[in-house]
Design a protein around this motif. Structure first.
Motif, PDB file in Angstrom:
ATOM      1  N   LYS A   4     -13.053  51.766 -74.727  1.00  0.00           N
ATOM      2  CA  LYS A   4     -12.182  50.618 -74.482  1.00  0.00           C
ATOM      3  C   LYS A   4     -10.809  50.903 -75.087  1.00  0.00           C
ATOM      4  N   VAL A   5      -9.797  50.977 -74.219  1.00  0.00           N
ATOM      5  CA  VAL A   5      -8.446  51.332 -74.633  1.00  0.00           C
ATOM      6  C   VAL A   5      -7.512  50.141 -74.426  1.00  0.00           C
ATOM      7  N   LEU A   6      -6.768  49.815 -75.476  1.00  0.00           N
ATOM      8  CA  LEU A   6      -5.735  48.792 -75.375  1.00  0.00           C
ATOM      9  C   LEU A   6      -4.408  49.525 -75.271  1.00  0.00           C
ATOM     10  N   LEU A   7      -3.779  49.452 -74.097  1.00  0.00           N
ATOM     11  CA  LEU A   7      -2.493  50.111 -73.849  1.00  0.00           C
ATOM     12  C   LEU A   7      -1.398  49.062 -73.962  1.00  0.00           C
ATOM     13  N   LEU A   8      -0.636  49.150 -75.033  1.00  0.00           N
ATOM     14  CA  LEU A   8       0.453  48.198 -75.273  1.00  0.00           C
ATOM     15  C   LEU A   8       1.717  48.722 -74.627  1.00  0.00           C
ATOM     16  N   ARG A   9       2.431  47.838 -73.979  1.00  0.00           N
ATOM     17  CA  ARG A   9       3.669  48.261 -73.332  1.00  0.00           C
ATOM     18  C   ARG A   9       4.698  47.157 -73.436  1.00  0.00           C
ATOM     19  N   ASP A  10       5.942  47.561 -73.336  1.00  0.00           N
ATOM     20  CA  ASP A  10       7.014  46.570 -73.411  1.00  0.00           C
ATOM     21  C   ASP A  10       7.771  46.450 -72.095  1.00  0.00           C
ATOM     22  N   SER A  11       7.207  47.052 -71.058  1.00  0.00           N
ATOM     23  CA  SER A  11       7.783  46.912 -69.717  1.00  0.00           C
ATOM     24  C   SER A  11       6.650  47.044 -68.710  1.00  0.00           C
ATOM     25  N   ASP A  12       6.967  46.831 -67.444  1.00  0.00           N
ATOM     26  CA  ASP A  12       5.950  46.950 -66.408  1.00  0.00           C
ATOM     27  C   ASP A  12       5.745  48.385 -65.956  1.00  0.00           C
ATOM     28  N   VAL A  13       6.555  49.279 -66.480  1.00  0.00           N
ATOM     29  CA  VAL A  13       6.461  50.682 -66.097  1.00  0.00           C
ATOM     30  C   VAL A  13       5.469  51.389 -67.030  1.00  0.00           C
ATOM     31  N   VAL A  14       4.415  51.933 -66.444  1.00  0.00           N
ATOM     32  CA  VAL A  14       3.432  52.696 -67.200  1.00  0.00           C
ATOM     33  C   VAL A  14       3.585  54.152 -66.788  1.00  0.00           C
ATOM     34  N   PRO A  15       3.736  55.062 -67.748  1.00  0.00           N
ATOM     35  CA  PRO A  15       3.872  56.463 -67.371  1.00  0.00           C
ATOM     36  C   PRO A  15       2.731  56.899 -66.452  1.00  0.00           C
ATOM     37  N   GLN A  16       3.074  57.606 -65.395  1.00  0.00           N
ATOM     38  CA  GLN A  16       2.100  58.004 -64.377  1.00  0.00           C
ATOM     39  C   GLN A  16       0.923  58.773 -64.961  1.00  0.00           C
ATOM     40  N   ILE A  17       1.161  59.577 -65.978  1.00  0.00           N
ATOM     41  CA  ILE A  17       0.055  60.344 -66.545  1.00  0.00           C
ATOM     42  C   ILE A  17      -1.018  59.426 -67.115  1.00  0.00           C
ATOM     43  N   PHE A  18      -0.629  58.289 -67.701  1.00  0.00           N
ATOM     44  CA  PHE A  18      -1.623  57.363 -68.232  1.00  0.00           C
ATOM     45  C   PHE A  18      -2.394  56.677 -67.116  1.00  0.00           C
ATOM     46  N   SER A  24      -9.973  57.145 -65.000  1.00  0.00           N
ATOM     47  CA  SER A  24     -11.287  57.770 -65.116  1.00  0.00           C
ATOM     48  C   SER A  24     -12.355  56.722 -65.416  1.00  0.00           C
ATOM     49  N   PRO A  25     -13.566  56.927 -64.913  1.00  0.00           N
ATOM     50  CA  PRO A  25     -14.649  55.981 -65.201  1.00  0.00           C
ATOM     51  C   PRO A  25     -15.072  55.986 -66.678  1.00  0.00           C
ATOM     52  N   ASP A  26     -14.537  56.920 -67.468  1.00  0.00           N
ATOM     53  CA  ASP A  26     -14.872  56.985 -68.887  1.00  0.00           C
ATOM     54  C   ASP A  26     -14.138  55.936 -69.711  1.00  0.00           C
ATOM     55  N   TYR A  27     -13.122  55.309 -69.110  1.00  0.00           N
ATOM     56  CA  TYR A  27     -12.277  54.382 -69.849  1.00  0.00           C
ATOM     57  C   TYR A  27     -12.290  52.986 -69.240  1.00  0.00           C
ATOM     58  N   GLU A  28     -12.221  52.012 -70.109  1.00  0.00           N
ATOM     59  CA  GLU A  28     -12.001  50.620 -69.723  1.00  0.00           C
ATOM     60  C   GLU A  28     -10.650  50.270 -70.361  1.00  0.00           C
ATOM     61  N   VAL A  29      -9.620  50.145 -69.525  1.00  0.00           N
ATOM     62  CA  VAL A  29      -8.253  50.025 -70.032  1.00  0.00           C
ATOM     63  C   VAL A  29      -7.717  48.614 -69.839  1.00  0.00           C
ATOM     64  N   TYR A  30      -7.108  48.113 -70.901  1.00  0.00           N
ATOM     65  CA  TYR A  30      -6.439  46.820 -70.872  1.00  0.00           C
ATOM     66  C   TYR A  30      -4.958  47.074 -71.118  1.00  0.00           C
ATOM     67  N   GLN A  31      -4.148  46.885 -70.092  1.00  0.00           N
ATOM     68  CA  GLN A  31      -2.703  47.070 -70.213  1.00  0.00           C
ATOM     69  C   GLN A  31      -2.078  45.717 -70.502  1.00  0.00           C
ATOM     70  N   ILE A  32      -1.426  45.620 -71.634  1.00  0.00           N
ATOM     71  CA  ILE A  32      -0.915  44.333 -72.076  1.00  0.00           C
ATOM     72  C   ILE A  32       0.539  44.455 -72.520  1.00  0.00           C
ATOM     73  N   ASN A  33       1.357  43.543 -72.033  1.00  0.00           N
ATOM     74  CA  ASN A  33       2.743  43.415 -72.510  1.00  0.00           C
ATOM     75  C   ASN A  33       2.708  42.479 -73.709  1.00  0.00           C
ATOM     76  N   VAL A  34       3.093  42.960 -74.855  1.00  0.00           N
ATOM     77  CA  VAL A  34       3.136  42.110 -76.043  1.00  0.00           C
ATOM     78  C   VAL A  34       4.517  42.170 -76.668  1.00  0.00           C
ATOM     79  N   LYS A  35       4.898  41.075 -77.250  1.00  0.00           N
ATOM     80  CA  LYS A  35       6.228  40.996 -77.861  1.00  0.00           C
ATOM     81  C   LYS A  35       6.179  40.544 -79.313  1.00  0.00           C
ATOM     82  N   ASP A  36       5.083  39.891 -79.718  1.00  0.00           N
ATOM     83  CA  ASP A  36       5.093  39.377 -81.083  1.00  0.00           C
ATOM     84  C   ASP A  36       3.764  39.589 -81.796  1.00  0.00           C
ATOM     85  N   PHE A  37       3.806  39.360 -83.074  1.00  0.00           N
ATOM     86  CA  PHE A  37       2.693  39.547 -83.988  1.00  0.00           C
ATOM     87  C   PHE A  37       1.442  38.787 -83.556  1.00  0.00           C
TER      88      PHE A  37
END
Length: 115
Positions: A4-18, A24-37
């Motif tokens: 389970k991977v939490l991918l934090l980002r500050d924009s809607d652009v996610v690098p293509q390599i990620f 991959s079926p090995d990962y459960e990815v949560y892409q989240i835009n976060v700005k504060d604590f």
């Protein structure tokens, strides 16, 4: 069992390599835009990820919440800074830094070492 991977980002652009690697079926990815604590802390407590991935710009926010989250959750920073490898260490937490550009094999090996 999926990592389970939490991918934090500050924009809607996610690098293509990620996108490619984490599809991959090995990962459960949560892409989240976060700005504060509070938002970040709630996401981590709720999801309990096996790995947190974020751009090096998230270091101040990660440092703020560090004492409030499980120390067994490693953090993988990525970015373009050559100097960041020594500057992005968090005491008593597994951390790593990937300087862009990097190869698929290096990323996979880094994740395998952290989780």
């Amino acid at each position: 069992m999926k990592t389970k991977v939490l991918l934090l980002r500050d924009s809607d652009v996610v690098p293509q390599i990620f996108v490619t690697i984490l599809a991959s079926p090995d990962y459960e990815v949560y892409q989240i835009n976060v700005k504060d604590f509070d938002e970040l802390l709630m996401c981590i407590i709720t999801l309990q990820p096996d790995l947190i991935m974020c751009e090096d710009s998230f270091q101040p926010l990660i440092l703020l919440i560090d004492s409030k989250i499980n120390k067994r959750i490693p953090v993988l920073f990525f970015g373009r800074s050559e100097l960041a490898t020594s500057q992005l260490q968090i005491v008593n937490r597994s951390t790593a830094y990937l300087a862009s550009p990097f190869k698929f094999e290096v990323f996979k090996a880094m994740v395998a070492l952290l989780v």
